[in-house]
Design a protein around this motif. Sequence first.
Motif, mmCIF file in Angstrom:
data_model
loop_
_atom_site.group_PDB
_atom_site.id
_atom_site.type_symbol
_atom_site.label_atom_id
_atom_site.label_comp_id
_atom_site.label_asym_id
_atom_site.label_seq_id
_atom_site.Cartn_x
_atom_site.Cartn_y
_atom_site.Cartn_z
ATOM 1 N N ALA A 241 -2.549 2.640 -3.381
ATOM 2 C CA ALA A 241 -1.573 2.050 -2.639
ATOM 3 C C ALA A 241 -1.759 0.669 -2.467
ATOM 4 O O ALA A 241 -0.871 -0.266 -2.476
ATOM 5 C CB ALA A 241 -1.230 2.709 -1.223
ATOM 6 N N ILE A 242 -3.167 0.236 -1.880
ATOM 7 C CA ILE A 242 -3.547 -0.942 -1.684
ATOM 8 C C ILE A 242 -3.340 -2.032 -2.929
ATOM 9 O O ILE A 242 -2.573 -2.875 -2.911
ATOM 10 C CB ILE A 242 -4.827 -1.169 -1.126
ATOM 11 C CG1 ILE A 242 -5.055 -0.522 0.291
ATOM 12 C CG2 ILE A 242 -5.186 -2.540 -0.992
ATOM 13 C CD1 ILE A 242 -6.515 -0.538 0.841
ATOM 14 N N ILE A 243 -3.832 -1.340 -4.006
ATOM 15 C CA ILE A 243 -3.906 -2.283 -5.134
ATOM 16 C C ILE A 243 -2.879 -2.543 -5.709
ATOM 17 O O ILE A 243 -2.143 -3.592 -6.056
ATOM 18 C CB ILE A 243 -4.949 -1.715 -6.080
ATOM 19 C CG1 ILE A 243 -6.175 -1.658 -5.543
ATOM 20 C CG2 ILE A 243 -5.020 -2.649 -7.532
ATOM 21 C CD1 ILE A 243 -6.766 -3.055 -5.055
ATOM 22 N N THR A 244 -1.956 -1.140 -6.094
ATOM 23 C CA THR A 244 -0.574 -1.492 -6.650
ATOM 24 C C THR A 244 0.523 -2.280 -5.970
ATOM 25 O O THR A 244 1.123 -2.827 -6.288
ATOM 26 C CB THR A 244 0.149 -0.152 -7.030
ATOM 27 O OG1 THR A 244 -0.208 0.826 -5.794
ATOM 28 C CG2 THR A 244 -0.713 0.749 -8.324
ATOM 29 N N GLY A 245 -0.001 -1.951 -4.388
ATOM 30 C CA GLY A 245 1.133 -2.935 -3.395
ATOM 31 C C GLY A 245 0.589 -4.283 -3.566
ATOM 32 O O GLY A 245 1.633 -5.253 -3.642
ATOM 33 N N LEU A 246 -0.769 -4.725 -3.753
ATOM 34 C CA LEU A 246 -0.906 -6.015 -3.907
ATOM 35 C C LEU A 246 -0.343 -6.670 -5.209
ATOM 36 O O LEU A 246 0.148 -7.602 -5.307
ATOM 37 C CB LEU A 246 -2.559 -6.273 -3.941
ATOM 38 C CG LEU A 246 -3.000 -6.421 -2.631
ATOM 39 C CD1 LEU A 246 -4.524 -6.597 -2.719
ATOM 40 C CD2 LEU A 246 -2.305 -7.691 -1.948
ATOM 41 N N ILE A 301 -7.802 -9.780 -11.317
ATOM 42 C CA ILE A 301 -8.995 -9.671 -10.363
ATOM 43 C C ILE A 301 -8.746 -8.561 -9.596
ATOM 44 O O ILE A 301 -9.516 -7.673 -9.279
ATOM 45 C CB ILE A 301 -9.264 -10.909 -9.296
ATOM 46 C CG1 ILE A 301 -9.430 -12.086 -10.448
ATOM 47 C CG2 ILE A 301 -10.051 -10.546 -8.280
ATOM 48 C CD1 ILE A 301 -9.626 -13.396 -9.786
ATOM 49 N N PHE A 302 -7.509 -8.304 -8.903
ATOM 50 C CA PHE A 302 -6.856 -7.066 -8.216
ATOM 51 C C PHE A 302 -7.381 -6.126 -9.002
ATOM 52 O O PHE A 302 -7.806 -4.899 -8.359
ATOM 53 C CB PHE A 302 -5.526 -7.075 -7.531
ATOM 54 C CG PHE A 302 -5.499 -8.180 -6.471
ATOM 55 C CD1 PHE A 302 -6.381 -8.396 -5.740
ATOM 56 C CD2 PHE A 302 -4.107 -9.123 -6.773
ATOM 57 C CE1 PHE A 302 -6.157 -9.320 -4.750
ATOM 58 C CE2 PHE A 302 -3.935 -9.845 -5.696
ATOM 59 C CZ PHE A 302 -4.829 -10.057 -4.622
ATOM 60 N N THR A 303 -6.748 -5.811 -10.226
ATOM 61 C CA THR A 303 -7.073 -4.738 -11.025
ATOM 62 C C THR A 303 -8.451 -4.243 -11.261
ATOM 63 O O THR A 303 -8.620 -3.007 -11.109
ATOM 64 C CB THR A 303 -6.238 -4.988 -12.322
ATOM 65 O OG1 THR A 303 -4.805 -5.458 -12.121
ATOM 66 C CG2 THR A 303 -5.998 -3.336 -13.055
ATOM 67 N N VAL A 304 -9.274 -5.109 -11.581
ATOM 68 C CA VAL A 304 -10.559 -4.640 -11.901
ATOM 69 C C VAL A 304 -11.336 -4.298 -10.677
ATOM 70 O O VAL A 304 -11.887 -3.002 -10.515
ATOM 71 C CB VAL A 304 -11.465 -5.883 -12.251
ATOM 72 C CG1 VAL A 304 -12.896 -5.703 -12.273
ATOM 73 C CG2 VAL A 304 -11.153 -6.525 -13.611
ATOM 74 N N PHE A 305 -10.903 -4.786 -9.404
ATOM 75 C CA PHE A 305 -11.340 -4.363 -8.221
ATOM 76 C C PHE A 305 -11.012 -2.977 -7.922
ATOM 77 O O PHE A 305 -11.576 -2.027 -7.516
ATOM 78 C CB PHE A 305 -10.670 -5.500 -7.115
ATOM 79 C CG PHE A 305 -11.230 -5.260 -5.701
ATOM 80 C CD1 PHE A 305 -12.620 -5.504 -5.483
ATOM 81 C CD2 PHE A 305 -10.380 -4.621 -4.635
ATOM 82 C CE1 PHE A 305 -13.072 -5.371 -4.151
ATOM 83 C CE2 PHE A 305 -10.856 -4.814 -3.292
ATOM 84 C CZ PHE A 305 -12.177 -4.957 -3.144
ATOM 85 N N TYR A 306 -9.825 -2.958 -8.232
ATOM 86 C CA TYR A 306 -9.013 -1.482 -7.938
ATOM 87 C C TYR A 306 -9.893 -0.268 -9.056
ATOM 88 O O TYR A 306 -10.228 0.723 -8.314
ATOM 89 C CB TYR A 306 -7.593 -1.300 -8.562
ATOM 90 C CG TYR A 306 -7.040 -0.120 -8.726
ATOM 91 C CD1 TYR A 306 -7.056 0.866 -7.625
ATOM 92 C CD2 TYR A 306 -6.359 0.059 -9.942
ATOM 93 C CE1 TYR A 306 -6.351 2.086 -7.984
ATOM 94 C CE2 TYR A 306 -5.637 1.379 -10.313
ATOM 95 C CZ TYR A 306 -5.772 2.324 -9.307
ATOM 96 O OH TYR A 306 -5.205 3.574 -9.398
ATOM 97 N N PHE A 307 -10.087 -0.616 -10.181
ATOM 98 C CA PHE A 307 -10.531 0.378 -11.101
ATOM 99 C C PHE A 307 -12.169 0.666 -10.615
ATOM 100 O O PHE A 307 -12.569 1.807 -10.546
ATOM 101 C CB PHE A 307 -10.509 -0.243 -12.429
ATOM 102 C CG PHE A 307 -9.304 0.445 -13.251
ATOM 103 C CD1 PHE A 307 -9.069 1.604 -13.365
ATOM 104 C CD2 PHE A 307 -8.432 -0.650 -13.829
ATOM 105 C CE1 PHE A 307 -7.981 1.931 -14.231
ATOM 106 C CE2 PHE A 307 -7.266 -0.271 -14.338
ATOM 107 C CZ PHE A 307 -6.947 1.126 -14.671
#
Lengths: 327, 296
Positions: A241-246, A301-307
């Motif tokens: 939720a955090i990452i897709t939300g961001l 950057i957000f996505t890498v963080f998410y994975f």
Amino acid sequence: MANEWDVSGNAAASRTFDGPTGWRKFYNNHRDVIIAAIILGPMLFWWMVVSGFPTAFGFLLGFFKWGEITASPKFVWFDNYIHFFRDPQYYMALWRSIWIGLLVTGLNMLIGFLIALLMNLSLFGKAIYRTMWYVPVVTSVVATTQIFNIFLDINNGVIDNLIKRLGYEPILWQYSVGWGVFWIVVYSLWKGVGGMALLWLAGLQAVDPILYEAAEIDGANRLQKFWNVTLPGIKPIATYAIITGLIGAVQIYEQVMFITLGGPYGQTEVLVFRILRDGFFDFNMGMAGASSVVLFAVVFIFTVFYFRMFASDNEKSDPRRGRRKRQ
Amino acid sequence: MKVKPINLFGHIILLVGGLVMIYPLIFMVLASTFTKQEYAATVLGPFPIAIKPTFANFRIIVGAAKDHLVQIYFFNSLFRTLYSVVFASLTAFLGGFVFARLRFRGKDGLFLFMLATAMIPGVVALIPTYIEYARWPYAGGNNIFMGGKGILDSWWVYMIGGPALNIMGAFLVKQSMEKVPIELDEAAKIDGASTFRLIFQILLPLQLPILAFIAITTAQATWNDWGTPFFFTSSDKLQTLPAAITRISSIATSAGVPDYPLMITLGLGITFPMLLIFFFFQRFFVQGLANAGLKG
């Protein structure tokens, strides 16, 4: 097209002692690849047309100066990117995208979570509550932003009329940056919080009830159960939720486009809206391309963080995960 | 009957907040009964009540307008939505099948690549898509790449673009299909089922909940999508309902006072079908979200 299994009646009857030959043998040996090619081939072609090619094109566009759609583009190396970080119109739009995105995501998750906790109680009529909260998600952006505009109208706005009736000075919402951002955030929350609550609710309901029972046997109180069972249980959905939300929130532009139109004086302009303006109204294709690459870098950057978070989390918490074996 | 304080608290918060959530819709319903003149003359309160309520706006939407444009918009929206739902479900299901059940070299890499590109902001591709459509070979008066308007401002825009191809859906189907034991496939294989039959008669029924979720979200996305018609079409015959709202507002404004009640009524007309769909299929939403492989 022959797509029977080798054990089906026909093939078995006609099979020689050495097994199938020719096409059938080839098919049997490469069945998976052939079926995958038949299905994925058209899909990949379609995907190339609507997504792959335009995206690659978009990345290249950032290196060109292209003023008119009829003129030929000129290769300018990194000039557009240099311009992006020199011109406050651009980097401020990026900064606004990020902080408004963070604000919207944070509030959305917090409120959504509290609502989901309440929805998870066994209340009478909770299906009705769920529907009520989810209603804004299914509404059309153009229709509901119109309503917000009617509320904020200068001449006969609903909110200003209310303020006047209470005996205060009406506020000129359209001429204030702070209020502009405020209404963008309010609209985003109104539209998004129901979906977030439902996502949280799915996460809460997926927590194994046995864990609660075990905690109860161990003598845990309500708070301890929440802290030690609920929170770890919803961690995967929280990361999602955090990452897709961001990722979604840094790309908001419809609110800006229909409520403030970037005004006053471009002070509520977010990056995606700026890209649209460059691309469709000012025919500044190069800057539009460069800006969207910068936006992509932020999202990346957000996505890498998410994975990173999501993958490491899965390995730890779920030992069954791993490559599934056939047979 | 004794009510626990936490439940009472829950009722109050959920009810009050829920009313706030649906308040704009209540306002829309109330405002849609105004005539243009009365609306302009009223000092709008939070709950405007028309002195002479009228259903004229609804009648215009249902068919009383002279040019029947609203009907065209409605059918465009409807056909577009049906088309997208069919193709999004089909591509999501077949793609999910390939990635969940078949083995071939480079599968994981390909899947990760497609999923990663789904994360790229759509706006990166928006302007190139416009150029691509305008330069579509041998279409709309183009000699190979130049000359005409390509497939812009034609039905092809809706056929090719928009939410009709669903990569994220393939991901969801993959997650859900991996929970179905592989032994089922093998049993079907031994019983002599062809691949076609295995896919559509044995695996498809088991994926119906997740496909319903994909279908509903696609229907919503397409129905509410104003961007595709707004950016890629210009003629009246190709507009959809959401795009029409922005048009009506500009037409109405140029004639003097905007016809707000009509716009609001049109907005209600857009919202209402989606509300009904959500209301009747909401169990698929929670199920779909829970199925999406996000369980703890």
